[in-house]
Design a protein around this motif. Structure first.
Motif, PDB file in Angstrom:
ATOM      1  N   GLN A 139       1.005   8.811   1.188  1.00 52.92           N
ATOM      2  CA  GLN A 139       0.612   7.419   1.395  1.00 52.92           C
ATOM      3  C   GLN A 139       1.288   6.833   2.634  1.00 52.92           C
ATOM      4  N   GLY A 171      -8.648  10.470  -0.896  1.00 47.84           N
ATOM      5  CA  GLY A 171      -8.919   9.145  -1.440  1.00 47.84           C
ATOM      6  C   GLY A 171      -7.983   8.084  -0.904  1.00 47.84           C
ATOM      7  N   THR A 172      -6.738   8.477  -0.637  1.00 54.08           N
ATOM      8  CA  THR A 172      -5.783   7.526  -0.067  1.00 54.08           C
ATOM      9  C   THR A 172      -6.256   7.027   1.300  1.00 54.08           C
ATOM     10  N   GLU A 225      -6.524  13.086  -4.210  1.00 56.25           N
ATOM     11  CA  GLU A 225      -5.583  11.989  -3.967  1.00 56.25           C
ATOM     12  C   GLU A 225      -5.369  11.774  -2.472  1.00 56.25           C
ATOM     13  N   PHE A 254       1.937   1.491  -3.953  1.00 54.63           N
ATOM     14  CA  PHE A 254       0.867   2.420  -4.321  1.00 54.63           C
ATOM     15  C   PHE A 254       1.375   3.861  -4.303  1.00 54.63           C
ATOM     16  N   LEU A 295      -9.141   4.651   0.767  1.00 50.24           N
ATOM     17  CA  LEU A 295      -8.692   3.414   0.128  1.00 50.24           C
ATOM     18  C   LEU A 295      -7.935   2.520   1.105  1.00 50.24           C
ATOM     19  N   PHE A 296      -7.115   3.103   1.971  1.00 51.50           N
ATOM     20  CA  PHE A 296      -6.299   2.320   2.889  1.00 51.50           C
ATOM     21  C   PHE A 296      -7.097   1.770   4.071  1.00 51.50           C
ATOM     22  N   LEU A 333       0.809  -1.223   0.000  1.00 50.07           N
ATOM     23  CA  LEU A 333       0.000   0.000   0.000  1.00 50.07           C
ATOM     24  C   LEU A 333       0.841   1.271   0.000  1.00 50.07           C
ATOM     25  N   TRP A 365     -16.269  -1.951   4.534  1.00 47.22           N
ATOM     26  CA  TRP A 365     -14.983  -1.259   4.380  1.00 47.22           C
ATOM     27  C   TRP A 365     -14.468  -0.674   5.702  1.00 47.22           C
TER      28      TRP A 365
END
Length: 314
Positions: A116, A34-35, A31, A11, A38-39, A7, A70
């Motif tokens: 990230q 969203g990171t 970004e 990523f 997503l994580f 990740l 999620w």
């Protein structure tokens, strides 16, 4: 860990190559936010599979995922002893902390982190404190609440875990807020890890940890001393179990000790535990880097009565 490699590692590298910065601040904010979203799901799965299910299966109690969304999940396993149940209950947030530790070690060695990395570090570090705070906020926690079960519904104990977990997570929250601002506003994808510079050497800010074990809460701290670019680094750590069954350990680990004229590294590590039953754990990790971007590694290790063996799955 695989979590850190896939990740924030791969990523983050991919997003850095795409470079949303060239599309403006809105794209950078997308970004960054969203990171985090997503994580979150993979962190939940690591909490369940690497933590709870992994611990249950080590005890021969089976374990399977019965629900997943999620942002939450639940598992089931056969009943074990009181000590085994406490180990399993604390293993979920423990796995998150280990994920964060892997990210910390990597960025402390390189000296830089990106959005990230910051999200992975925060989601791992915040697990224990956030879970305990949520438990405290619920008047009647559900029967699958890890912290509620681990503490036998003791509100004072839950408050102590929340306090320790929040202190441990604070540096990760500061790092996330700092890079969130610098990335979205100033288009700075990489920031230097806060460090004390000593000539060409660099001592990284400490990584704080809170682990929930069958014998009580363990508090930890570690740091990385890097001797410079393409030079060895050394990680030093201290863990303390401040209960009536007191224990403490000291550890040291080397990185980047390359055999001259080769692509092979031989990196030793050792940890000494002081307790009613003293312990020692150590070994050596062999790394082969056939090309700069690919490494193959494997440890040769062993020990007895190691303080960290429970949450590291040994």
């Amino acid at each position: 860990s695989y979590f850190d490699f896939v990740l924030p590692g791969l990523f983050g590298l991919g997003l850095g190559t795409l470079d949303s910065g060239k599309h403006g601040g809105l794209a950078r904010f997308g970004e960054f936010a969203g990171t985090g979203l997503l994580f979150y799901g993979p962190e939940v799965l690591a909490h369940e599979f690497g933590g709870h299910i992994g611990a249950a299966r080590r005890f021969g109690l089976g374990g399977e995922l019965t629900h997943f969304s999620w942002f939450s999940a639940r598992i089931s396993h056969a009943s074990g002893s009181d000590e085994q149940e406490r180990t399993i209950q604390g293993a979920g947030v423990g796995q998150q902390t280990l994920n964060a530790e892997a990210t910390y070690t990597r960025i402390a060695r390189t000296g830089y982190f990106n959005p990230q990395d910051a999200w992975a570090y925060f989601l791992g570090q915040a697990g224990t404190g956030a879970y305990a705070l949520r438990t405290l906020a619920i008047e009647h926690p559900p029967d699958y609440d890890d912290i509620h079960n681990y503490t036998d519904a003791d509100r004072g104990y839950q408050g102590a875990i929340a306090a320790a977990g929040t202190v441990s997570a604070r540096p990760s929250l500061l790092a996330l807020g700092w890079i969130g601002y610098e990335f979205t506003v100033n288009n700075r994808r990489y920031l230097e890890v806060p460090s004390l510079h000593l000539g060409s050497a660099r001592l990284a800010f400490p990584n704080l940890q809170t682990f929930l074990t069958s014998q009580g809460v363990v508090l930890g701290a570690s740091t990385v001393l890097s001797l410079g670019a393409d030079r060895p680094a050394f990680q030093f750590g201290l863990d303390v179990r401040p209960t009536t069954n007191f224990a403490a350990d000291l550890s040291a680990r080397a990185y980047g000790l390359r055999v001259p004229g080769s692509r092979i590294e031989v990196n030793p590590y050792v940890r000494v535990t002081g307790a009613n039953r003293p312990g020692i754990f150590g070994g050596v990790e062999l790394n082969l880097n056939p090309v700069p971007w690919l490494g193959i590694s494997g440890p040769i290790e062993g020990g007895v009565n190691d303080l960290r063996s429970e949450w590291e799955g040994r």
